[in-house]
Design a protein around this motif. Structure first.
Motif, short mmCIF file in Angstrom:
data_model
loop_
_atom_site.label_atom_id
_atom_site.label_comp_id
_atom_site.label_asym_id
_atom_site.label_seq_id
_atom_site.Cartn_x
_atom_site.Cartn_y
_atom_site.Cartn_z
N PRO A 85 29.06 -34.98 -35.01
CA PRO A 85 28.60 -35.43 -33.68
C PRO A 85 27.27 -34.79 -33.27
CG PRO A 85 30.95 -34.97 -33.62
CD PRO A 85 30.46 -34.49 -34.95
N GLN A 86 27.10 -33.52 -33.59
CA GLN A 86 25.83 -32.86 -33.26
C GLN A 86 24.66 -33.47 -34.02
OE1 GLN A 86 27.02 -28.86 -34.30
NE2 GLN A 86 27.31 -28.26 -32.16
N GLN A 87 24.89 -33.80 -35.30
CA GLN A 87 23.80 -34.38 -36.09
C GLN A 87 23.49 -35.80 -35.65
OE1 GLN A 87 21.96 -32.61 -37.86
NE2 GLN A 87 20.69 -34.05 -39.03
N LEU A 88 24.50 -36.56 -35.28
CA LEU A 88 24.26 -37.89 -34.73
C LEU A 88 23.41 -37.81 -33.47
CD1 LEU A 88 27.82 -39.42 -35.23
CD2 LEU A 88 25.73 -40.18 -36.37
N ALA A 89 23.69 -36.83 -32.62
CA ALA A 89 22.91 -36.65 -31.40
C ALA A 89 21.49 -36.22 -31.74
CB ALA A 89 23.58 -35.61 -30.51
N TYR A 90 21.35 -35.33 -32.75
CA TYR A 90 20.02 -34.90 -33.17
C TYR A 90 19.19 -36.10 -33.64
CZ TYR A 90 16.39 -32.77 -36.09
OH TYR A 90 15.19 -32.42 -36.64
N GLU A 91 19.79 -36.94 -34.46
CA GLU A 91 19.07 -38.11 -34.98
C GLU A 91 18.64 -39.04 -33.85
OE1 GLU A 91 21.57 -38.17 -39.20
OE2 GLU A 91 22.00 -39.62 -37.63
N ALA A 92 19.53 -39.27 -32.90
CA ALA A 92 19.18 -40.15 -31.79
C ALA A 92 18.02 -39.59 -30.97
CB ALA A 92 20.40 -40.37 -30.89
N GLU A 93 18.02 -38.26 -30.76
CA GLU A 93 16.95 -37.66 -29.97
C GLU A 93 15.62 -37.67 -30.71
OE1 GLU A 93 16.96 -36.85 -26.70
OE2 GLU A 93 18.85 -37.95 -26.94
N ARG A 94 15.66 -37.53 -32.03
CA ARG A 94 14.41 -37.63 -32.78
C ARG A 94 13.87 -39.06 -32.72
NH1 ARG A 94 11.86 -34.96 -31.77
NH2 ARG A 94 10.34 -35.30 -33.42
N GLN A 95 14.76 -40.05 -32.81
CA GLN A 95 14.30 -41.44 -32.72
C GLN A 95 13.70 -41.74 -31.35
OE1 GLN A 95 14.20 -41.78 -35.59
NE2 GLN A 95 15.83 -42.97 -36.60
N ARG A 96 14.21 -41.06 -30.33
CA ARG A 96 13.65 -41.25 -28.98
C ARG A 96 12.14 -41.01 -29.00
NH1 ARG A 96 16.03 -40.61 -23.92
NH2 ARG A 96 17.83 -39.54 -24.82
N GLU A 97 11.70 -40.00 -29.73
CA GLU A 97 10.26 -39.69 -29.80
C GLU A 97 9.55 -40.47 -30.89
OE1 GLU A 97 7.41 -35.88 -30.92
OE2 GLU A 97 9.37 -35.51 -30.01
N LEU A 98 10.18 -40.57 -32.07
CA LEU A 98 9.48 -41.14 -33.23
C LEU A 98 9.26 -42.64 -33.13
CD1 LEU A 98 11.24 -39.07 -36.04
CD2 LEU A 98 8.96 -38.71 -35.06
N LEU A 99 10.15 -43.34 -32.46
CA LEU A 99 9.99 -44.80 -32.33
C LEU A 99 8.76 -45.18 -31.52
CD1 LEU A 99 13.72 -45.83 -31.85
CD2 LEU A 99 12.22 -46.56 -33.72
N ASP A 100 8.25 -44.25 -30.73
CA ASP A 100 7.06 -44.53 -29.92
C ASP A 100 5.77 -44.08 -30.59
OD1 ASP A 100 8.48 -45.76 -27.90
OD2 ASP A 100 8.73 -43.91 -26.74
#
Length: 266
Positions: free
Chosen positions: A231-246
């Protein structure tokens, strides 16, 4: 003026650090470590460098510590060998590994022959390890010297090969041949000796085409995965995508996909 212990060359966007004490099998002398730190500083400062390739001249990549000059005391230093070497490791040797791991560009090791002792830490600090078929990895620390593997070797080997294999290599002191290193996950591939430099350059140029932040993001993601729950890694990935997708790299990647062409990243 003496020839440099490490030759720094360029092949387009790829920088090469070529260990150049072939007659001594490229030992990890103080001069070598200072030179490698200098290469890392040069790569950090030169935005035209998009990948770094490490390799050795002659029969060895790096055979580890220069035991003939290990821990030479400064005038008036009466401490025993252990404290002197530990201080040097904190001040210099360990910084070499951290410099390599913190570079903003991908790092590739092309292991051209013997890779022993602390040289294993140097090789495995790279993001990708390519080996000549005659190359091997050797950890003589405990069976020959009664000391632990250093320069990050315990950290790298355990994560790449697993605890059982890491302990076996450390306690038995068997050589890990290049092709077996690939099977164990220690190296990416093993290639014919005569093709190592050309194959390594081809891989390095592929790495040089990546988005400028790719190496840093990959290292951080897998370092996080090593300590996170799912669960922690899933959250980490989502938060990195928050920045990287832009970022512009994602926009260019999508446009290249739709246009059926290779992406061109800044």
């Amino acid at each position: 003026m003496a020839a440099p212990v490490i030759r720094y060359e360029r092949d387009g966007a790829v920088a090469l650090a070529i260990f150049d004490r072939a007659e001594r099998l490229n030992p990890l002398s103080v001069e070598f470590q200072q030179a490698l730190r200098g290469v890392c500083a040069q790569v950090r400062e030169d935005r035209s460098v998009r990948a770094l390739l490490l390799t050795g001249e002659g029969r060895a990549f790096c055979v580890g510590a220069d035991l003939s000059s290990l821990g030479q005391p400064a005038p008036g230093d009466t401490r025993s060998l252990g404290p002197r070497v530990a201080e040097q490791m904190h001040a210099l040797s360990n910084r070499v590994i951290l410099d390599l791991r913190e570079l903003p560009v991908p790092v590739l090791s092309a292991v051209n022959g013997a890779c022993a002792g602390a040289g294993v830490g140097i090789a495995l600090a790279a993001d990708v390890v390519l080996a000549a078929k005659s190359a091997y990895f050797y950890l003589p620390f405990l069976p020959k010297l009664g000391i632990v593997p250093d320069l990050g070797t315990t950290w790298f080997i355990e994560r790449l090969a697993g605890r059982g294999r890491a302990l076996g290599l450390s306690l038995l002191g068997d050589r890990l041949a290049a092709e077996q290193a690939v099977q164990w996950g220690v190296a990416w591939a093993a290639v014919d000796d005569v093709a190592l430099r050309s194959e390594a350059l081809a891989l390095a140029h592929r790495l040089a085409k990546l988005p400028s932040h790719a190496a840093v993001e990959a290292r951080r993601a897998y370092d996080a995965a090593a300590i996170n729950t799912l669960p922690q890694q899933l959250a980490y990935e989502a938060e990195r995508q928050r920045e990287l997708l832009d970022k512009p790299s994602f926009i260019e990647g999508v446009q290249a996909f739709l246009a059926k062409r290779e992406p061109r990243f800044d």
